[in-house]
Structures are given as C-alpha cells and as structure tokens.
Design an enzyme around this catalytic site. Structure first.
Site, PDB file in Angstrom:
ATOM      1  N   GLU A   1       1.111  -1.172   0.083  1.00  0.00           N
ATOM      2  CA  GLU A   1       0.138   0.073  -0.004  1.00  0.00           C
ATOM      3  C   GLU A   1       0.791   1.208  -0.247  1.00  0.00           C
ATOM      4  OE1 GLU A   1      -3.003   0.080  -0.464  1.00  0.00           O
ATOM      5  OE2 GLU A   1      -4.047  -2.043   0.365  1.00  0.00           O
TER       6      GLU A   1
ATOM      7  N   ARG B   1       0.511   3.748  -3.123  1.00  0.00           N
ATOM      8  CA  ARG B   1      -0.153   5.136  -2.733  1.00  0.00           C
ATOM      9  C   ARG B   1       0.930   6.302  -2.396  1.00  0.00           C
ATOM     10  NH1 ARG B   1      -5.781   3.854   0.183  1.00  0.00           N
ATOM     11  NH2 ARG B   1      -5.866   1.457   0.058  1.00  0.00           N
TER      12      ARG B   1
ATOM     13  N   ASP C   1      -5.017  -9.585  -8.300  1.00  0.00           N
ATOM     14  CA  ASP C   1      -5.112  -8.666  -9.135  1.00  0.00           C
ATOM     15  C   ASP C   1      -3.945  -8.056  -9.860  1.00  0.00           C
ATOM     16  OD1 ASP C   1      -4.936  -7.426  -6.971  1.00  0.00           O
ATOM     17  OD2 ASP C   1      -6.727  -6.376  -7.118  1.00  0.00           O
TER      18      ASP C   1
ATOM     19  N   GLU D   1     -12.305   0.713  -9.747  1.00  0.00           N
ATOM     20  CA  GLU D   1     -12.140  -0.344 -10.855  1.00  0.00           C
ATOM     21  C   GLU D   1     -13.035  -0.275 -12.163  1.00  0.00           C
ATOM     22  OE1 GLU D   1     -12.225  -1.338  -7.490  1.00  0.00           O
ATOM     23  OE2 GLU D   1     -10.019  -1.404  -7.302  1.00  0.00           O
TER      24      GLU D   1
HETATM   25  C1  DMJ Z   1      -6.495   0.536  -4.771  1.00  0.00           C
HETATM   26  O1  DMJ Z   1      -5.758   0.890  -3.805  1.00  0.00           O
HETATM   27  C2  DMJ Z   1      -5.615  -0.040  -6.030  1.00  0.00           C
HETATM   28  O2  DMJ Z   1      -6.108  -0.145  -7.044  1.00  0.00           O
HETATM   29  C3  DMJ Z   1      -5.293  -1.440  -5.511  1.00  0.00           C
HETATM   30  O3  DMJ Z   1      -4.685  -1.979  -6.669  1.00  0.00           O
HETATM   31  C4  DMJ Z   1      -6.609  -2.176  -5.318  1.00  0.00           C
HETATM   32  N1  DMJ Z   1      -7.641  -1.601  -5.031  1.00  0.00           N
HETATM   33  C5  DMJ Z   1      -7.471  -0.276  -4.537  1.00  0.00           C
HETATM   34  C6  DMJ Z   1      -8.883   0.355  -4.838  1.00  0.00           C
HETATM   35  O4  DMJ Z   1      -9.969  -0.310  -4.749  1.00  0.00           O
END
Ligand code: DMJ
Length: 641
Positions: free
Chosen positions: A266, A270, A399, A533
């Site tokens: 994260e 971010r 994902d 998404e």
């Molecule tokens: C985000 O922090 C990023 O897209 C991450 O890869 C997965 N999902 C969250 C938002 O839904």
C-alpha cells in the site's frame, strides 16, 4: 488488490500527531543537556579542589609564576638542588617576595570569583522549571531536525527526464462534456476541501464524524495518505492552490522515521507511486526526495530467506512480518508482485540499481516455480519459497500482479519481452480456467480454489476489462481483436453489477449461481466503498474504442456517487447497494481522490491528456512516464553506475 486489511476498519484509534523528531536525535539532544550539567559539576569540583589546594600546599611564596603572555598560569618550579623530597614539585626561589604575595592574592581572588560564578550558574540551571528544561531540550531537538532536513534536501543525481507529454489540458470538444468534467472537478474540490478542514494530516477522512481516519495498512502514524494520493489528480485538474498546499504539508511534515508498521504494497502504490507521479508532473524535487527516502525504509522488508518481501515492515526498526490471516505465513502475490513499476523508476531516478535488483529477483524466482495448471497461486511463503493454498484470483490477492507484468512491458517502451511473455502465459491460463460465460450471457472471472472454480467475481476483478484492452496490442498470435472483445465483455458484466442494484453502484462481489447473475448474495458483500475499478475499465475502453456507451456508463456512476455517497463533510462509502436508503460507512478512502475521480475526469477529457503511449498508470492510477530502457536493464541510463 484488496486484503482483509482494506475492509471497513475497526475504528482503531491512532495516537495524536507526533511532530517530534526521531528518537535517536531526541536521545542525543537529552544527552547533550545532561552532559552540560555533568561538565559543570566536574568543573566546579575541580575549582573547589584548586582553591583548597592553594591553602594546604607548602609555602607558596616559593613558587614562581611565569607570565606566558596569554593568561595567568601556574608553572611548577624547578628545584635545582639535589635530593629534593618531592621530585614532582619543582621550586625556584624568587627574589622579590612582596611582589609574589600580591600576585598570589590576585590569583586567589580570581579563583574565588570563578568558583562563585560557576556555582551561581549551576544553581541557576537547577532552579529552572521542568517546562524550561523541556523547552531547552525542544530547542536542541529542533536544531537536530533542522540539520537532518538540510541533509535530506541533498539533490539526487540528474537524469534525463523522459518526454513528458500531455501533463495538462485535455479540454473536451463540446459543452456537455465540459460541464461533466467541471462537475467531477467540483466533486474533487468537495472531497479535498473537507479533508483539508477536518482530516488534514490524517491518512483519511471520516466525512460524517468530520474527523481523521486511518487503517492498519498505513501503520500508527499520520502520514497524510490522502494528500499524497490526491496530488496528481489535483495537478491534472488544474487545482494548483490545493496542490501547493499539499506540497507544503509534505515538505514540512511527511516524516518516515516513525515507529510504525505499514503495508509495503500500500505504501508503495499510494505513497511512492503518488510522490513519483507528482514529481514527474510538477518537476518539484521534494517529491522525488521523499519517494527515495521512503523506498529506503521499505528495503529491509526484502531481508527474507528468499528475497520475497514481508507484507509489513516497521519503518523505524526495519522488522518485517506477514499478515496473520495469510495462508501458511505467506506473502501475497498481488503485494510482492506490485512493486515493479515504482522500483524501476526509483533506480532510474537515483542511479542506484538496488530497487531494480529487488524486483527482478522476485520475477526470476517466480519464473522458476512450478505453477499448478499454469496458474499463479495467491500465497507464497517467503521463508521456504513454497506456494501456500492453491487459490488464484484476478480480484483481491492476485489482481495487480498481472497488471504489473503488462505494465512493466509498456513502461519499458515494449522492450521488456520477459514481462510480456509472463503476462501472456498467465492470461492464457486464466482464460482457460477462470473465465466463463453465465447462462444469461455475461462473461465473468471466477476464483480458482484447489481445482474448483468458484463462480464469484469481485469488484476488484473488474479492473481486468481495462487490462485486457490495454494489452490487446502486442498480444500473442495477434489476438488484439479477441482481447478488445474480452475487455468489453468484462465491462458489460461489471456495468450489469451496478445496474442491478437500487443505488446503481456495484457491490463488493457478485455471484453467478443458477438464476443469480451479477448480484451479491451475502450481506457482507453488498457494500460499495468508492472503489474505482469499474470506472477505470470504462476509461480504458473509451480510449481504445471511443464507443460513447462508456462515457454514458461513467456518467451514471458519477451521478450515483453524487446522489448516494456525497455528504456535507465529503464522500462516504455505503453499506448496502440494494437498499434504496443508504447507510454510510463514514470513510472517504484515499483512492477515491487518487483513482475514482481521476478516471472520471479523464473519461470526460480529450485523449491528449496523459496519452497512453507516453504514460503508464500504476495500480493506484498514478501516471508514470514510459522509460526507454534496453531489455529490462538500466544500462542505458547514465545515472546507473
Ligand atoms: C486501490 O488501492 C488499488 O487500485 C489497488 O490495486 C486495489 N484496490 C484499491 C482500490 O479499490
């Protein structure tokens, strides 16, 4: 990707903002003050000793004083006579006794005065209140922090910055579009302004309670996640005052020397992603410097027997560990597999190959491993290098690993063929084992668990529609048409998952079971937490097809967010999208500003804003420029030695 850590949180309390410097300098500053006391005491004891010695020593009139012209110094006299009783004391007999007496008297007075002065000073110090002493310590600490800051601002090596095209503008062609784009910008202002008023410096905002909010992914510190995540969106929307406000906060407050355990993934997507994008867009050095400082703090997470990083790391101690809930003490595929883009940029910008080596090591290790049915399980133990539970998903836990294989290739200007091959192989296996069509004709991506396909698709997996179209060009055996179609099918399914709810917002996950199609069944899966998404997929499809339906669907989603998620203090997630009277979860997620609003804004902008042949978006929607690197090495970069 999402992990249980990302789910609406327990309302865990965070300690008040600690603006103090790291504990080492603090310790040093405290020591400095106590050292002064000790020195003072020793000095006064020494003076007392000299003063007393002066009276107890044998007749001092026999001592001769030599004036060296600097200050008054007592020099031992030399006894020329044989058999002197104390060879350590050398005496010279002076002729003028009266002059010596006067000299002695003067010296005695001076010593007495010095002694008294020293005692007075010591008394003064001891008289000080705790507050005054604290204030002195604070001044010392501030000095140390200041020194550190000056050191931190050391410029990094200059590297040729890639061609930065389309960093602003994107004015749409007609009025209707312009109004829609303005509306999205207004929503961003509303989200930002309320965070600015009620949550400034906190990681996120509680828009109803109107106070700061945080989750365990950000650790126990106030790291201003919303500020860092939102910067590039503010920039492309032309919200320059807000951008500068955020920049100032980062300059003055963003400190990574905190005793706080954060999620490596994260923080990478971010913070490092956000800071790098802000740097490339604005050219402001401070963002690059902060990104590199933070990356250094993440490096200890890689100290595992296999080099697969821990999920969490303590920024101060460097101690890492994994989530307690993860199968067999494993690290998560979507976490350790979603570092590549940011780490390659870090090596590019610093000239330090360490970041590049770390992510390439992960790739090599994965390449060597057996994959059941050609699929990558979501869990990998960093101690043993063995897979945990055989669970494969394109939604949470898996994902963005697939996303980053494709984007590594795109970001390398399509020269990282190894990454492209891994992506093609993975997608082939996913299509074979996970992608199905429902009875009602909806294409969905299920989850593979120990040889069994669960017919459930997460909101997170909806990003894959965009990924398929983005990867269409360059696909194996030129199947571009097929992947464009597959992307469009996924977009349609995800749109259905929105359309079949009362609020026209999609649930966290939905089933395909008999008569149930694209609908959440369990109460715990009915929430919408402002995720991006589905809108992300609409945007990619819009860019590649220009089919107006994607702008229509995006606008439907924007209106639903405005109607059901907007509250006076910002935007909030909702707990049940099937109930026409929404209950709010009272969290404004940082990704709402980083991703959801950015993708909506781009959807109503013209394609020359952040064109996709020059920019690659990280998984948190932070745009990073394409780098012209030769075959996944950084050897052409003059900054890498
Ligand atoms: C985000 O922090 C990023 O897209 C991450 O890869 C997965 N999902 C969250 C938002 O839904």
């Amino acid at each position: 990707m999402t992990t249980p850590a990302l789910l609406p949180l327990s309302g865990r309390r965070i300690p008040p903002l600690n603006l103090g410097p790291p504990s080492f300098p603090h310790h040093r500053a405290t020591l400095r003050l106590s050292e002064k006391f000790i020195l003072l005491l020793i000095l006064s004891a020494f003076i007392t000793l000299c003063f007393g010695a002066f009276f107890f020593l044998p007749d001092s009139s026999k001592h001769k004083r030599f004036d060296l012209g600097l200050e008054d110094v007592l020099i031992p006299h030399v006894d020329a006579g044989k058999g002197a009783k104390n060879p350590g004391v050398f005496l010279i007999h002076g002729p003028d006794e009266h002059r010596h007496r006067e000299e002695e008297e003067r010296l005695r007075n001076k010593i007495r005065a010095d002694h008294e002065k020293a005692l007075e000073e010591a008394k003064e110090k001891l008289k000080k209140s705790r507050e005054e002493i604290r204030a002195e310590i604070q001044t010392e600490k501030n000095k140390v922090v200041q020194e550190m800051k000056t050191k931190e601002k050391k410029p990094l090596p200059a590297v040729p910055i890639p061609n930065l095209i389309g960093t602003h503008g994107g004015d749409p062609e007609d009025n209707d579009l312009r109004e829609k784009r303005e509306k999205i910008k207004e929503m961003m202002k509303h989200a930002w302004d309320n965070y600015r008023i009620y949550g400034w410096g906190h990681n996120e905002l509680r828009p109803i309670a109107r106070k700061g909010h945080s989750t365990n992914i950000f650790g126990s510190s106030q790291m201003g996640a919303t500020i860092v995540d939102a910067l590039d969106t503010l920039y492309i929307m032309g919200l320059h005052d807000e951008f500068r406000d955020g920049q100032k906060w980062i300059e003055n407050n963003l400190d990574f020397s905190v005793n706080s355990e954060v999620s490596v993934f994260e923080v990478n997507i971010r913070f490092i992603g956000g800071l790098l994008a802000a740097y490339y867009l604005s050219g402001e050095e401070i963002f690059k410097i902060k990104a590199v400082q933070l990356a250094e703090k993440l490096l200890p997470a890689f100290n595992t027997p296999t080099g697969i990083p821990w999920a969490m790391v303590n920024l101060k101690s460097g101690v890492g560990r994994n989530w307690g809930w993860a199968s067999a003490g494993s690290s998560i595929l979507a976490e350790f597999g979603t570092l590549h883009m940011e780490f390659v940029h870090l090596s590019y910008l610093t000239g330090n190959p360490i970041y590049y080596k770390k992510v390439m090591h992960i790739r090599k290790l994965l390449q060597k491993m057996d994959r059941p049915n050609g699929l990558y399980p979501n869990y990998l133990n960093p101690r043993t290098g063995r897979w945990g539970q055989y669970h494969t998903s394109v939604g949470g836990l898996g994902d963005s690993f697939y996303e980053y294989l494709l984007k590594a290739w795109l970001m390398s200007d399509k020269t990282d063929h190894e990454a492209r091959k891994m992506y093609d192989d993975a997608i082939e296996a996913i299509e074979k084992h996970l992608i199905r069509k429902s009875r009602g004709g909806l294409t969905f991506i299920g989850e593979w668990k120990n040889g069994h396909l669960e017919k459930k698709m997460g909101h997170l997996a909806c990003f894959a529609g965009g990924m398929f179209v983005l990867g269409a060009d360059g696909s194996r055996m030129d199947q571009a048409g097929h992947y464009l179609e597959l992307g469009a099918e996924i977009a349609r399914t995800c749109h259905e998952s929105y359309d079949r709810t009362a609020l026209k917002l999609g649930p966290e996950s939905f089933k395909f079971d008999g008569a149930v199609e694209a609908v959440a069944v369990r109460q715990a899966e009915k929430y919408y937490i402002l995720r991006p998404e589905v809108i992300e997929t609409y945007w990619y499809l819009w860019r590649f097809t220009h089919d107006p339906r994607y702008r229509e669907w995006g606008w439907e989603a924007a209106l639903a967010i405005e109607k059901y998620c907007r509250v006076t203090g910002g935007f909030s997630g909702v707990k049940d999208v099937y109930s026409s009277t929404p209950t709010h979860d009272d969290v404004q997620q940082s990704f709402f500003l980083a991703e959801t609003l950015k993708y909506l804004y781009l959807l109503f902008s013209s394609d020359d804003l952040l064109p996709l042949d020059h920019w690659v978006f990280n998984t948190e929607a932070h745009p990073l420029p394409v780098l012209h690197l030769a075959n996944t090495t950084l050897s052409r970069n003059p900054a890498v030695r």
